[in-house]
Design an enzyme around this catalytic site. Sequence first.
Site, mmCIF file in Angstrom:
data_model
loop_
_atom_site.group_PDB
_atom_site.id
_atom_site.type_symbol
_atom_site.label_atom_id
_atom_site.label_comp_id
_atom_site.label_asym_id
_atom_site.label_seq_id
_atom_site.Cartn_x
_atom_site.Cartn_y
_atom_site.Cartn_z
ATOM 1 N N LYS A 26 5.208 -10.157 -2.803
ATOM 2 C CA LYS A 26 4.888 -10.450 -1.397
ATOM 3 C C LYS A 26 4.092 -11.739 -1.200
ATOM 4 O O LYS A 26 4.318 -12.454 -0.235
ATOM 5 C CB LYS A 26 4.113 -9.280 -0.782
ATOM 6 C CG LYS A 26 4.941 -8.026 -0.558
ATOM 7 C CD LYS A 26 4.075 -7.001 0.164
ATOM 8 C CE LYS A 26 4.787 -5.703 0.397
ATOM 9 N NZ LYS A 26 4.000 -4.818 1.273
ATOM 10 N N ASP B 215 4.414 -5.259 8.348
ATOM 11 C CA ASP B 215 3.496 -4.138 8.079
ATOM 12 C C ASP B 215 2.503 -3.904 9.216
ATOM 13 O O ASP B 215 2.158 -2.757 9.515
ATOM 14 C CB ASP B 215 2.733 -4.364 6.769
ATOM 15 C CG ASP B 215 3.545 -3.969 5.546
ATOM 16 O OD1 ASP B 215 4.497 -3.169 5.688
ATOM 17 O OD2 ASP B 215 3.244 -4.463 4.444
HETATM 18 N N1 LIG Z 1 2.629 3.390 4.724
HETATM 19 C C1 LIG Z 1 3.066 2.171 4.450
HETATM 20 O O1 LIG Z 1 4.019 1.663 5.039
HETATM 21 C C2 LIG Z 1 2.353 1.373 3.403
HETATM 22 C C3 LIG Z 1 2.519 -0.030 3.362
HETATM 23 C C4 LIG Z 1 1.847 -0.750 2.373
HETATM 24 C C5 LIG Z 1 1.054 -0.062 1.446
HETATM 25 N N2 LIG Z 1 0.918 1.290 1.525
HETATM 26 C C6 LIG Z 1 0.042 2.011 0.579
HETATM 27 O O2 LIG Z 1 -1.259 1.473 0.691
HETATM 28 C C7 LIG Z 1 -1.916 1.503 -0.568
HETATM 29 C C8 LIG Z 1 -2.510 0.138 -0.879
HETATM 30 O O3 LIG Z 1 -1.457 -0.799 -1.027
HETATM 31 P P1 LIG Z 1 -1.734 -2.378 -1.247
HETATM 32 O O4 LIG Z 1 -0.416 -3.032 -1.287
HETATM 33 O O5 LIG Z 1 -2.770 -2.864 -0.313
HETATM 34 O O6 LIG Z 1 -2.360 -2.352 -2.734
HETATM 35 P P2 LIG Z 1 -3.348 -3.438 -3.392
HETATM 36 O O7 LIG Z 1 -3.154 -4.776 -2.774
HETATM 37 O O8 LIG Z 1 -3.183 -3.256 -4.856
HETATM 38 O O9 LIG Z 1 -4.830 -2.914 -2.964
HETATM 39 C C9 LIG Z 1 -5.346 -1.708 -3.514
HETATM 40 C C10 LIG Z 1 -6.656 -1.362 -2.809
HETATM 41 O O10 LIG Z 1 -7.103 -0.100 -3.317
HETATM 42 C C11 LIG Z 1 -8.417 -0.253 -3.882
HETATM 43 N N3 LIG Z 1 -8.561 0.598 -5.050
HETATM 44 C C12 LIG Z 1 -7.672 0.776 -6.062
HETATM 45 N N4 LIG Z 1 -8.166 1.650 -6.976
HETATM 46 C C13 LIG Z 1 -9.395 2.010 -6.531
HETATM 47 C C14 LIG Z 1 -10.406 2.903 -7.041
HETATM 48 N N5 LIG Z 1 -10.245 3.570 -8.196
HETATM 49 N N6 LIG Z 1 -11.549 3.050 -6.312
HETATM 50 C C15 LIG Z 1 -11.730 2.382 -5.158
HETATM 51 N N7 LIG Z 1 -10.809 1.534 -4.622
HETATM 52 C C16 LIG Z 1 -9.644 1.348 -5.309
HETATM 53 C C17 LIG Z 1 -8.514 -1.725 -4.243
HETATM 54 O O11 LIG Z 1 -9.868 -2.105 -4.333
HETATM 55 P P3 LIG Z 1 -10.296 -3.450 -5.136
HETATM 56 O O12 LIG Z 1 -10.177 -4.579 -4.163
HETATM 57 O O13 LIG Z 1 -11.696 -3.151 -5.543
HETATM 58 O O14 LIG Z 1 -9.368 -3.572 -6.314
HETATM 59 C C18 LIG Z 1 -7.772 -2.358 -3.055
HETATM 60 O O15 LIG Z 1 -8.608 -2.409 -1.922
HETATM 61 C C19 LIG Z 1 -0.870 1.991 -1.572
HETATM 62 O O16 LIG Z 1 -1.067 3.359 -1.808
HETATM 63 C C20 LIG Z 1 0.449 1.775 -0.869
HETATM 64 O O17 LIG Z 1 1.432 2.710 -1.255
HETATM 65 C C21 LIG Z 1 1.540 2.016 2.492
#
Ligand SMILES: NC(=O)c1ccc[n+]([C@@H]2O[C@H](COP(=O)([O-])OP(=O)(O)OC[C@H]3O[C@@H](n4cnc5c(N)ncnc54)[C@H](OP(=O)(O)O)[C@@H]3O)[C@@H](O)[C@H]2O)c1
Length: 271
Positions: free
Chosen positions: A59, A96
């Site tokens: 992305k 999104d």
């Molecule tokens: N419903 C939908 O259409 C949709 C769309 C997009 C994403 N999502 C979901 O949203 C979630 C995040 O996606 P993303 O693309 O934003 O992922 P990403 O860019 O990898 O971001 C992950 C986030 O989760 C935090 N995190 C991960 N492990 C953690 C832990 N053990 N303790 C505390 N915080 C933690 C990270 O914190 P740090 O900054 O500290 O690493 C970061 O803020 C995923 O589950 C994805 O499936 C859903």
Amino acid sequence: MGWPVEHSRSPLLHGFWLKQHGIEGVYELLPVRPEGLKVALRGLAARGFAGCNLTVPHKQAALAMVDHVDTTAARIGAVNTVIIRRDGMLEGRNTDAFGFRENLRAAQPAWRASIGPAVVLGAGGAARAVVAALLDDDVPEIRLVNRSRDHASALAAALGGPITVIDWSRRSAALDGAALVVNATSLGMTGQPPLDLALDALPKTAIVNDIVYAPLETPLLSMARRRGNPVVDGLGMLLHQARPAFAAWFGVTPEVTPALRQAVAASLVAR
Ligand SMILES: NC(=O)c1ccc[n+]([C@@H]2O[C@H](COP(=O)([O-])OP(=O)(O)OC[C@H]3O[C@@H](n4cnc5c(N)ncnc54)[C@H](OP(=O)(O)O)[C@@H]3O)[C@@H](O)[C@H]2O)c1
């Protein structure tokens, strides 16, 4: 296009609409390694595609590989939809923020961002889209809570507006007086630990939205539901974000219907 991409529900989702609208088309999964993204994007038109979606890890990288980036995608810093224009140019968009907003509106029609403070947990790609949507809808305050404070500070600096960065250790206290809580971390997802959050300070009227959709009912949503808060799951965001992409590729704006939701939800249970 993604790497890996097999987990994607998008073929089911777009396939449902193609059939519903009698459009002779296909939505295929293309496993593309990061080093092959540019060639894969440039080869789309010759292979007869109208465009593509991009998922992890493409992305951000795609921003520099398409010919035009729309203002929303530039602001969010990520492209999730590519459209091949009539002139052959590649246009990058991000749907999104639209998906997040439309899902909340559909699930809680009376909700307005302007009614009160929002707590957003997370500062990754999805959180950026959530924050952008809330700012566009005139949210009075965003309390941005993330494990890595520097990631939250970078997001706040990039998007501007009424954002207060709060330490991860203060996440439960940050819920005091909030009108909306959004989990945009990956916590609570299948294979990840649950989100450890005490809801005691949260008003019972506040909406709790988990954008994690696998599982559909996350531990956060169960906990919020038990204490009487209105809850919104993440599947609707996935379904709604696909609508503008489908419209751009196939010329028909599709609807999110109970039948579509049921078909995609069933696939989540099946896996
Ligand atoms: N419903 C939908 O259409 C949709 C769309 C997009 C994403 N999502 C979901 O949203 C979630 C995040 O996606 P993303 O693309 O934003 O992922 P990403 O860019 O990898 O971001 C992950 C986030 O989760 C935090 N995190 C991960 N492990 C953690 C832990 N053990 N303790 C505390 N915080 C933690 C990270 O914190 P740090 O900054 O500290 O690493 C970061 O803020 C995923 O589950 C994805 O499936 C859903």
